[in-house]
Design a protein around this motif. Structure first.
Motif, PDB file in Angstrom:
ATOM      1  N   ASN A 164     -15.705  31.741 -24.238  1.00 58.80           N
ATOM      2  CA  ASN A 164     -17.042  32.324 -24.369  1.00 58.80           C
ATOM      3  C   ASN A 164     -18.125  31.308 -24.711  1.00 58.80           C
ATOM      4  O   ASN A 164     -19.312  31.603 -24.580  1.00 58.80           O
ATOM      5  CB  ASN A 164     -17.043  33.424 -25.422  1.00 58.80           C
ATOM      6  N   ASP A 165     -17.740  30.131 -25.193  1.00 63.11           N
ATOM      7  CA  ASP A 165     -18.718  29.142 -25.646  1.00 63.11           C
ATOM      8  C   ASP A 165     -18.687  27.828 -24.877  1.00 63.11           C
ATOM      9  O   ASP A 165     -19.503  26.949 -25.147  1.00 63.11           O
ATOM     10  CB  ASP A 165     -18.483  28.815 -27.130  1.00 63.11           C
TER      11      ASP A 165
ATOM     12  N   PRO B 193     -24.660  27.916 -26.865  1.00 62.99           N
ATOM     13  CA  PRO B 193     -25.935  27.650 -26.225  1.00 62.99           C
ATOM     14  C   PRO B 193     -26.608  26.337 -26.632  1.00 62.99           C
ATOM     15  O   PRO B 193     -27.746  26.084 -26.244  1.00 62.99           O
ATOM     16  CB  PRO B 193     -26.797  28.828 -26.678  1.00 62.99           C
TER      17      PRO B 193
ATOM     18  N   ASN C 122     -28.883  32.637 -19.828  1.00 65.84           N
ATOM     19  CA  ASN C 122     -29.550  33.822 -20.372  1.00 65.84           C
ATOM     20  C   ASN C 122     -28.674  34.318 -21.506  1.00 65.84           C
ATOM     21  O   ASN C 122     -27.556  34.781 -21.275  1.00 65.84           O
ATOM     22  CB  ASN C 122     -29.702  34.894 -19.281  1.00 65.84           C
ATOM     23  N   PHE C 123     -29.171  34.215 -22.736  1.00 67.86           N
ATOM     24  CA  PHE C 123     -28.345  34.431 -23.917  1.00 67.86           C
ATOM     25  C   PHE C 123     -29.059  35.336 -24.906  1.00 67.86           C
ATOM     26  O   PHE C 123     -30.185  35.045 -25.326  1.00 67.86           O
ATOM     27  CB  PHE C 123     -28.049  33.070 -24.555  1.00 67.86           C
ATOM     28  N   ASN C 124     -28.442  36.449 -25.276  1.00 67.01           N
ATOM     29  CA  ASN C 124     -28.951  37.353 -26.302  1.00 67.01           C
ATOM     30  C   ASN C 124     -30.390  37.784 -26.082  1.00 67.01           C
ATOM     31  O   ASN C 124     -31.182  37.864 -27.019  1.00 67.01           O
ATOM     32  CB  ASN C 124     -28.818  36.735 -27.692  1.00 67.01           C
ATOM     33  N   ASN C 125     -30.770  38.033 -24.846  1.00 68.44           N
ATOM     34  CA  ASN C 125     -32.118  38.485 -24.507  1.00 68.44           C
ATOM     35  C   ASN C 125     -33.211  37.501 -24.902  1.00 68.44           C
ATOM     36  O   ASN C 125     -34.380  37.864 -24.997  1.00 68.44           O
ATOM     37  CB  ASN C 125     -32.408  39.856 -25.114  1.00 68.44           C
ATOM     38  N   ASP C 126     -32.836  36.238 -25.183  1.00 70.79           N
ATOM     39  CA  ASP C 126     -33.825  35.202 -25.456  1.00 70.79           C
ATOM     40  C   ASP C 126     -34.408  34.714 -24.139  1.00 70.79           C
ATOM     41  O   ASP C 126     -33.925  35.037 -23.056  1.00 70.79           O
ATOM     42  CB  ASP C 126     -33.183  34.013 -26.181  1.00 70.79           C
TER      43      ASP C 126
END
Length: 64
Positions: free
Chosen positions: A42-43, A55, A17-21
């Motif tokens: 973080n990546d 992502p 779940n990334f950046n509200n996508d």
């Protein structure tokens, strides 16, 4: 972990779940019942010894 019922084996599926996508499947391994997950930064995440740059990277047992 997912369970497809009596006719299939267990599987491990990782969802990002990334950046509200919309959620994105980043990891899917069939016939596995446990997951070892470690974030390196973080990546970068390691799921069951598979390193993924999120992502963008994905792992699907049917394609690897």
């Amino acid at each position: 972990m997912t369970n497809g019922g009596a006719t299939t084996s267990y599987a491990v599926r990782g969802e990002l779940n990334f950046n509200n996508d919309k959620p994105k499947n980043i990891y899917w391994q069939y016939r596995v019942e446990t997951a070892s997950i470690k974030w390196l930064d973080n990546d970068t995440v390691i799921v069951n010894n598979v390193e993924l740059d999120v992502p963008n990277d994905t792992y699907d047992y049917r394609r690897n």
